[in-house]
Structure formats: structure tokens, C-alpha cells
Design an enzyme around this catalytic site. Structure first.
Site, PDB file in Angstrom:
ATOM      1  N   CYS A   1     -15.081 -10.995  10.302  1.00 23.11           N
ATOM      2  CA  CYS A   1     -15.810 -10.043   9.448  1.00 23.11           C
ATOM      3  C   CYS A   1     -15.627  -8.588   9.878  1.00 23.11           C
ATOM      4  O   CYS A   1     -15.697  -7.669   9.055  1.00 23.11           O
ATOM      5  CB  CYS A   1     -17.308 -10.358   9.451  1.00 23.11           C
ATOM      6  SG  CYS A   1     -17.687 -12.118   9.363  1.00 23.11           S
TER       7      CYS A   1
ATOM      8  N   TRP B   1      -0.512   6.182   9.954  1.00 23.72           N
ATOM      9  CA  TRP B   1       0.328   6.466   8.766  1.00 23.72           C
ATOM     10  C   TRP B   1       0.174   7.896   8.265  1.00 23.72           C
ATOM     11  O   TRP B   1       1.000   8.374   7.488  1.00 23.72           O
ATOM     12  CB  TRP B   1      -0.026   5.490   7.628  1.00 23.72           C
ATOM     13  CG  TRP B   1      -1.457   5.642   7.220  1.00 23.72           C
ATOM     14  CD1 TRP B   1      -2.515   4.941   7.716  1.00 23.72           C
ATOM     15  CD2 TRP B   1      -1.998   6.615   6.323  1.00 23.72           C
ATOM     16  NE1 TRP B   1      -3.686   5.424   7.181  1.00 23.72           N
ATOM     17  CE2 TRP B   1      -3.397   6.444   6.320  1.00 23.72           C
ATOM     18  CE3 TRP B   1      -1.445   7.613   5.521  1.00 23.72           C
ATOM     19  CZ2 TRP B   1      -4.245   7.230   5.538  1.00 23.72           C
ATOM     20  CZ3 TRP B   1      -2.286   8.410   4.757  1.00 23.72           C
ATOM     21  CH2 TRP B   1      -3.676   8.209   4.773  1.00 23.72           C
TER      22      TRP B   1
ATOM     23  N   THR C   1       6.886  -5.699   9.119  1.00 24.23           N
ATOM     24  CA  THR C   1       6.784  -5.252   7.726  1.00 24.23           C
ATOM     25  C   THR C   1       7.080  -3.757   7.563  1.00 24.23           C
ATOM     26  O   THR C   1       6.750  -2.944   8.419  1.00 24.23           O
ATOM     27  CB  THR C   1       5.383  -5.560   7.162  1.00 24.23           C
ATOM     28  OG1 THR C   1       4.414  -5.113   8.105  1.00 24.23           O
ATOM     29  CG2 THR C   1       5.208  -7.044   6.927  1.00 24.23           C
TER      30      THR C   1
ATOM     31  N   THR D   1       0.835  -1.201   0.000  1.00 16.18           N
ATOM     32  CA  THR D   1       0.000   0.000   0.000  1.00 16.18           C
ATOM     33  C   THR D   1       0.874   1.256   0.000  1.00 16.18           C
ATOM     34  O   THR D   1       0.398   2.341  -0.279  1.00 16.18           O
ATOM     35  CB  THR D   1      -0.910   0.036   1.245  1.00 16.18           C
ATOM     36  OG1 THR D   1      -0.090  -0.071   2.413  1.00 16.18           O
ATOM     37  CG2 THR D   1      -1.919  -1.094   1.233  1.00 16.18           C
TER      38      THR D   1
ATOM     39  N   ASP E   1       0.607  -4.273  18.636  1.00 26.33           N
ATOM     40  CA  ASP E   1       0.551  -3.692  17.285  1.00 26.33           C
ATOM     41  C   ASP E   1       1.075  -2.257  17.282  1.00 26.33           C
ATOM     42  O   ASP E   1       0.566  -1.393  16.584  1.00 26.33           O
ATOM     43  CB  ASP E   1      -0.882  -3.755  16.709  1.00 26.33           C
ATOM     44  CG  ASP E   1      -0.954  -3.311  15.254  1.00 26.33           C
ATOM     45  OD1 ASP E   1       0.074  -3.374  14.554  1.00 26.33           O
ATOM     46  OD2 ASP E   1      -2.046  -2.864  14.826  1.00 26.33           O
TER      47      ASP E   1
ATOM     48  N   MET F   1     -15.177  -9.192  -2.181  1.00 29.82           N
ATOM     49  CA  MET F   1     -15.579  -9.910  -0.966  1.00 29.82           C
ATOM     50  C   MET F   1     -14.837 -11.254  -0.981  1.00 29.82           C
ATOM     51  O   MET F   1     -15.185 -12.155  -1.732  1.00 29.82           O
ATOM     52  CB  MET F   1     -17.098 -10.108  -0.955  1.00 29.82           C
ATOM     53  CG  MET F   1     -17.604 -11.099   0.095  1.00 29.82           C
ATOM     54  SD  MET F   1     -17.210 -10.659   1.804  1.00 29.82           S
ATOM     55  CE  MET F   1     -17.473 -12.258   2.612  1.00 29.82           C
TER      56      MET F   1
ATOM     57  N   GLY G   1       1.351  -6.839   5.921  1.00 32.06           N
ATOM     58  CA  GLY G   1       0.779  -8.173   6.105  1.00 32.06           C
ATOM     59  C   GLY G   1       0.993  -8.770   7.481  1.00 32.06           C
ATOM     60  O   GLY G   1       0.664  -9.933   7.703  1.00 32.06           O
ATOM     61  N   ALA G   2       1.535  -7.980   8.426  1.00 30.33           N
ATOM     62  CA  ALA G   2       1.909  -8.554   9.730  1.00 30.33           C
ATOM     63  C   ALA G   2       0.708  -8.922  10.608  1.00 30.33           C
ATOM     64  O   ALA G   2       0.887  -9.520  11.657  1.00 30.33           O
ATOM     65  CB  ALA G   2       2.845  -7.605  10.479  1.00 30.33           C
TER      66      ALA G   2
ATOM     67  N   ASN H   1       4.715  -4.130  13.404  1.00 31.83           N
ATOM     68  CA  ASN H   1       4.460  -4.946  14.587  1.00 31.83           C
ATOM     69  C   ASN H   1       4.847  -6.403  14.374  1.00 31.83           C
ATOM     70  O   ASN H   1       5.123  -6.842  13.257  1.00 31.83           O
ATOM     71  CB  ASN H   1       2.978  -4.864  14.937  1.00 31.83           C
ATOM     72  CG  ASN H   1       2.098  -5.265  13.763  1.00 31.83           C
ATOM     73  OD1 ASN H   1       1.821  -4.433  12.897  1.00 31.83           O
ATOM     74  ND2 ASN H   1       1.677  -6.512  13.694  1.00 31.83           N
TER      75      ASN H   1
END
Ligand code: CA
Length: 719
Positions: A636, A422, A269, A194, A334, A677, A210-211, A289
Site C-alpha cells: 500500500c 526524470w 525499461t 508515461t 534501482d 484503487m 514497469g521494471a 533498472n
């Protein structure tokens, strides 16, 4: 053309060449273009000397030191009230918009959701070209925080883009044509990109995220011309039973325990910040993290776990480790240190110091000597409870134990949203202040009670799913403690000079200018400008949507423009209900560009679908609903909102139609993967799927009931 005329033409050319040193064959025409292109090419020299052409914005933080301070002052604290919309451009996807646009010689390059690149005429907003990397929509679930992108890099005449599915792509800046594309990650794992690439000495630097979902962090350098990988620096060790690939990782591996971390990636990451000092020739990266979050499972509850949550200095030509400073040793909350890094020269205790500044998630503002990594000072910039300060002897946080959730659930400040995330800060050398989009957030962390599983699309952090009451009133009460702040931080005194409070966290990054201004977009859907010294609000305008990206400024034909990338989304809006219903902002993605006297206006803002469809009959008992809630919150809620209250970036499932309810199992199994989704069916048993569905139906009934109650209380009493 006859042979004779060709011969004549040839002779004329020969004469011209002899006489003037110029030819006239067709090959020569592009030569003129090439000279022009060469002049326009973005080089190291141009980026290092960025202040010589303040009308351009050629790298992510404008300059390699990432100060996000523009020397432009045509728009200033005297006239900013006359700022109006010059043009707007509607992006294709209404989701989180996090990019900082670049502008080079009148052309704007920016990105929207799903890593789509737009080249626009910076004066008019007219689309010049668009590049869609066609990221497969089914990979949406591999990211923690939305299919966002923070922008491109430019070098010579090429643009560089990191795509959500892990590619690094080079584009012709003039046409948007793809020149090369390299896969930078193992696409069978939960890696995403990203962040914006940076380019140093002809090398394109790119990390990944992706951590939350089990990966091992690293940053790589690619040859800007060919796409060939030159080096890769891993931020956490590899197989602990084998020798490590370098001395830095040999040191690091001693700080890890057990082997679950290795099996599940370890984390760390490098998903956002970088900065570069050309004099010291050092590249600085921020690392993320641990994976999983909970150190109890990651590292048997002990060890610093290097180089998680750290600032690491590397040699940009080789990727060789130089120094590191770990902000949160043994992170279990985190607390990433991927937040914006700013380089500046400050006078501290009568001495000029080359410093690096960061305000990571953990709530401390750090001033570090960027040549050596020595900690100069640190102070918390918002209230926190996990540490009482930093021990200046050791540079380590003094942990309070109040946030230790290994034995019982604990309320932790800040939450994983961070005291600052960020959203870029900015530093104004004229005021000496750092403008931080800070926030006050908290969370109750509880141990999962068993080692987390590792699987695609599974958020495996090792803590129990959110346990939040199914009551809008209770949720609102919790939300009252959440707020956003614009903090003008004095990095020498380590205290706030002034602050502005917002009703919600997740406000936009900041831009500072020589016009004595700080620009910022807000979570409540505005674009604003403050006086840099006092914090006085001088200008605001509605943006139709929450603004989270950092604004930037540039000139075309001598006229100054200010651009905000608008579009609500990212981690906070995906997980939380967002703001109160009457001020709820929608995800609506646009480039908004302002100038003095601009007279354009925005179309009306989007609104929530108001009618609530009649939900299916609720058949579950309390036990089944509890099971459904557990799995909903775990699987979810990170996209559709805790307790089925969405802030509208993705659908609010309480509003599902009867038809969608009928297709529920198929959709969870992947029937709408091509629409973003992801398939979750393989992660759960049929009875768990049914329990989730019943829980959603229960929450739809709660909504209907609440709407009826509100309607009844709003009706005037009959006399
Ligand atoms: Ca994280």
C-alpha cells in the site's frame, strides 16, 4: 439551383480555370486549406531548424538535442520581476502533472494525469479540444509512480500520445480526432507508458515502464502515418536457452545468470529520455533498472546485466545497436539511466567534442563522446556512498561495498528516488552550465530473504518493505536529511558553479533562456526564475501546488509567455509524507502561463480535510500489527505513503470514515477499481487483509493521539 444556372456556373469555372489556372468547384476550397496546413505541418526540417522559429516549441526538449534552451529573451534578467499570470487552465484530474507542453503556431498541446490531452489557445488558455483515451482506472496499480504523462509529440499535422495502459495514439492536431491507435505492450503484464514519444524521420518512438513489477524493457518505432510497427529494440535478452534476436542481445545474454530474470522480465525499461543527433543520425535512449531490483535474485548476485541502467545509441531507421555505456553495471539499487539526455558541443582540453550528458539516479554526471560512446569525464554531483568514483580506464564505477545489502541492511545514498530523477535538466550554451534539479536522498535497503513473487499489481523488487518507525517525529528526523538542490553544473570542469537548496526533494524540471534566466517550479509550491550566471532569485510566485514538470516558453503575436504545468505527484509524493504539515502542498493540476505585466490571479489553494474521524476500535495485538505493517509497507505504501502518512496525492487512510472502514475488504478486493484503487484482494490472505486494516486503524489512533497532544501543548498555560 436550376440546371441552366449549374451549366452557367460550370462554364464560368471552366473559363476561370483556363484564364487563371484556378477553378471554383467545392473540391478546390480545401486545396487552399491544404496548402496552409502543409505550411503549418511540423516536419523534420522545422524541428532541426527550430532556432529559426524560437516562438514555437515543437518537440519534447524543444530541439532534438533536448537542451531545453530557448533563444527568446523578451523576458530577461532585467524585467523578469514584472512577470505575472497571463492565464491559467484547470486540468480535470488533481494528480501529478509532468508534461512539457508543446506550442505550434499559437496552439498549445499538453497532457494531464490519466493521459488526457488538451489543446489550448496559447494566448488565452481557452480550450480548443480535449482527448481522453479513457484508460481503465483499474490499471493504476500497474505503474510504480502515479498515472502521470510527460506530453505529446507532433509531426506533420498529427499528435502522438502514449497512454498509461500502453497504447500509442495518433490524433488530428486540429480537432483531437483519433486517427489510429496501436497497443504497444502485452496488456496482461505490468507495462505502462508515461513518457513522451519523439518522432524522427516519420517514425514515432515510444518506450514503456514497469521494471518494479516484472517486465522486459524495449523501445519501438511506428510509422507516423499508418501506425504500423517498423522495429523494436529489446534492452535485455530474451529466453537464454534460445538464440537471441540480434548480435547486441547475444553479447548481453552472457552478462546474465540463472533464469529468474527471464521469468520476471529483467527490466531495463525505456520510460523517459531520448535524444537525436541528425548529423550522426543516432538516436540515444536511457534504460531503466533491473527487475527485480535485487541482483541476488535477478542474476544470482553477479554479472553486468546488459543493457540495464545504460545509455544506448541506435540507428533510428532500423533500431540497430551502435554503442552503449552502462552507468551502473549489475544495478541492485534501482539506479535507472532513464534520466534526461542532453546533446551539446563542448570545448574540452582545447578540442571541440560532440558530447552527450546525463545525470542519472546514481549521482554521477557523465560526459560521453556521442559518436563513439567513449567516456570523457564523470564526477558525482551530490554526496553518494555506493561508489567512490569512476575508473577512467574501464569507465566502470569503483564500488565501495557500503551499499551492498546482500548480507545485512545498508543505508544507501542515493535512494531509488535518485540523485536526480526524470525532472528535465536544461543546458545554456551562453553560460555553459547544465541546470540540474538534483536531490539528496537515502534509504535503508534490506534483502527480502526470498525470491520475489511475480504477479499483477505486485511491487516485486526483492527487497524488504520499508522498515520505518511509526512516529511522525522519527519520520521528520529522517526527512531532515532529504533535500532538493538546483545545481548549476559546469560539465567541462565537472563541478557546481552555484547551487540553491530547497527544503524538499522532487522539485521541477528546468528551462534555460537567452534572457539569462533559469526557470523552475518547486516542491514547496512556487514558480521561480534565477539569474543563469549567479543563481540569484529574481522572481517567484505561488503555484497553489508542488510543481514537478519542466517549464517551457513561446511567443504569440510577438509576446513571450512562460508556461508551468503545475500538479504535485509522482513517486516521491506517493511514497513519502511530503513536507511538514504547515507547508504541505496539495495535488492541484493547472496550466500556469505568465507574461510581462500579466495580471490574473489564482483561486485559493486546496487544503487538507482537517477533522479526523473517530477511528474504529483497535483489536489487534502487537504481532498482528507487525504483520499488518509488513503487508501495508509492501503493498500500500507506494501510493498511500509509508507508515500510513500520505502527502495527499492519494487519500491519507488515517482519515477514513466509519462507512469506508465498513467497506474496507470490498474496496481492497476491487470495489473502487473504476476510481483508480486497484484490486489487491487476490494477492493476500483474509488474515493479512485484516492485519493491514488493523494497522491502518492503529495509525489513525496514533494521529488522534498526536493531534490531542499538539492541541494540549498549544493551549496557553493557566496562571
Ligand atoms: Ca525504477
Amino acid at each position: 439551383m436550376s440546371n441552366r444556372r449549374l451549366a452557367l456556373a460550370g462554364a464560368t469555372c471552366l473559363l476561370l480555370t483556363l484564364a487563371l489556372g484556378t477553378g471554383c468547384d467545392r473540391d478546390k476550397e480545401p486545396a487552399a486549406d491544404k496548402t496552409e496546413e502543409k505550411a503549418k505541418a511540423v516536419t523534420a526540417e522545422r524541428i532541426i531548424q527550430a532556432d529559426k522559429e524560437p516562438g514555437n516549441w515543437m518537440s519534447h526538449g524543444r530541439t532534438y538535442d533536448e537542451q531545453r534552451f530557448s533563444p527568446l529573451d523578451q523576458v530577461n534578467s532585467e524585467n523578469v520581476g514584472e512577470l505575472g499570470l497571463a492565464w491559467s487552465y484547470k486540468l480535470d484530474v488533481d494528480r501529478g502533472t509532468e508534461a512539457t507542453a508543446l506550442v505550434v503556431d499559437g496552439v498549445m498541446y499538453t497532457t494531464g494525469a490519466w493521459s488526457i490531452v488538451y489543446a489550448l489557445d496559447a494566448r488565452t488558455g481557452e480550450l480548443l479540444w480535449k482527448y481522453d483515451p479513457e484508460v481503465p482506472r483499474a490499471v493504476a496499480g500497474r505503474g510504480c509512480c502515479g498515472v502521470v504523462n510527460r506530453g505529446v509529440a507532433i509531426w506533420e499535422n498529427k499528435l502522438y500520445l502514449g497512454t498509461f495502459d500502453g497504447r500509442l495514439v495518433a490524433l488530428d492536431a486540429k480537432t483531437g480526432r483519433e486517427l489510429w491507435s496501436e497497443v504497444t505492450v502485452d496488456q496482461n503484464k505490468n507495462y505502462t507508458i508515461t513518457g513522451a514519444p519523439r518522432v524522427i524521420n516519420g517514425k514515432v518512438l515510444i518506450g514503456n515502464g514497469g521494471a518494479e513489477l516484472g517486465v522486459r524493457g524495449y523501445i519501438s518505432a511506428y510509422d507516423a502515418r499508418t501506425g504500423e510497427m517498423i522495429w523494436r529494440f529489446y534492452t535485455v535478452p530474451g529466453d537464454p536457452s534460445q538464440p537471441q534476436s540480434n548480435a547486441a542481445l547475444e553479447e548481453a545474454v552472457k552478462t546474465w545468470h540463472g533464469k529468474l530474470w527471464y521469468e520476471q522480465g529483467g527490466g531495463g525499461t525505456v520510460w523517459d529520455s531520448m535524444a537525436y543527433d541528425p548529423e550522426l543520425d543516432l538516436l540515444y535512449i536511457g534504460t531503466g533498472n533491473g527487475s527485480p531490483w535485487n541482483i541476488k535474485y535477478r542474476s544470482e548476485g553477479k554479472g553486468d546485466n546488459l543493457y540495464l541502467s545504460s545509455i544506448v545509441a541506435l540507428k533510428p531507421d532500423t533500431g540497430e545497436y551502435v554503442w552503449h555505456y552502462q552507468t551502473t553495471p549489475g544495478d541492485t539499487w534501482d539506479f535507472t539511466a532513464t534520466q534526461h539526455i542532453i546533446l551539446a558541443d563542448l570545448e574540452i582540453a582545447g578540442k571541440k567534442r560532440k558530447v552527450l550528458m546525463q545525470a542519472p539516479k546514481n549521482g554521477f554526471f557523465y560526459v560521453i563522446d556521442r559518436a563513439t560512446g567513449e567516456l570523457i569525464s564523470a564526477n558525482n554531483f551530490v554526496p553518494i556512498n555506493w561508489a567512490s568514483g569512476i575508473d577512467m580506464e574501464t569507465g566502470r564505477p569503483i564500488k565501495t561495498g557500503e551499499a551492498d545489502y546482500s548480507k545485512e541492511p545498508k543505508l544507501v545514498m542515493p535512494s531509488p528516488f535518485g540523485a536526480h530523477n526524470w525532472h528535465p535538466m536544461s543546458y545554456n550554451p551562453q553560460t555553459g552550465l547544465v541546470y540540474i534539479p538534483a536531490q539528496i536522498t537515502f534509504i535503508v535497503h534490506a534483502d527480502l530473504g526470498q525470491p520475489p513473487a511475480s504477479a499483477i499489481n505486485l511491487w516485486n523488487v526483492g527487497i524488504a518493505p520499508f522498515d520505518i518507525p511509526d512516529s511522525e517525529d522519527e519520520m521528520a528526523k529522517m526527512g531532515e536529511g532529504f533535500k532538493g538542490l538546483l545545481l548549476a553544473w559546469d560539465p567541462v570542469k565537472q563541478e557546481a558553479a552555484w547551487s540553491v537548496e530547497y527544503i524538499s526533494p522532487w522539485n521541477g524540471g528546468t528551462l534555460s533562456t537567452a534572457g539569462n534566466l533559469v526557470f523552475q517550479g518547486t516542491a514547496d509550491g512556487r514558480v521561480t526564475a534565477y539569474e543563469a550566471g549567479s543563481g540569484k532569485l529574481l522572481w517567484e510566485s505561488p503555484a497553489n501546488t508542488g510543481v514537478i514538470a519542466a517549464p517551457m516558453t513561446y511567443t504569440v503575436d510577438g509576446e513571450q509567455y512562460v508556461t508551468f504545468m503545475a500538479g504535485w505527484g509522482g513517486a516521491f509524493p506517493l511514497v513519502t509524507p511530503g513536507l511538514e504539515p504547515d507547508i504541505k502542498v496539495q495535488a492541484e493540476a493547472r496550466v500556469l502561463t505568465y507574461k510581462l505585466g500579466g495580471d490574473q490571479s489564482l483561486p485559493p489553494a486546496k487544503h487538507d480535510p482537517v477533522p479526523i474521524p473517530t477511528p474504529p476500535e483497535l483489536t489487534a495485538d502487537a504481532e498482528q500489527l507487525a504483520l499488518g505493517k509488513f503487508f501495508y509497507q509492501g503493498l500500500c505504501a507506494t501510493c498511500h505513503g509509508v507508515s500510513v502518512v500520505s502527502s495527499s496525492v492519494t487519500p491519507d487512510l488515517r482519515y477514513l470514515s466509519a462507512e469506508t472502514h465498513e467497506q474496507f475488504n470490498a474496496i481492497v478486493a476491487g470495489a473502487r477499481a473504476d476510481k483508480g484503487m486497484p484490486a489487491f484482494g487476490h494477492l493476500i490472505q483474509p488474515e493479512q487483509m485484516e492485519a493491514i486494516h488493523q494497522y491502518i486503524i492503529k495509525r489513525s489512533h496514533d494521529l488522534v493521539k498526536r493531534a490531542e497532544e499538539m492541541k494540549a501543548s498549544a493551549e496557553p498555560e493557566v496562571e
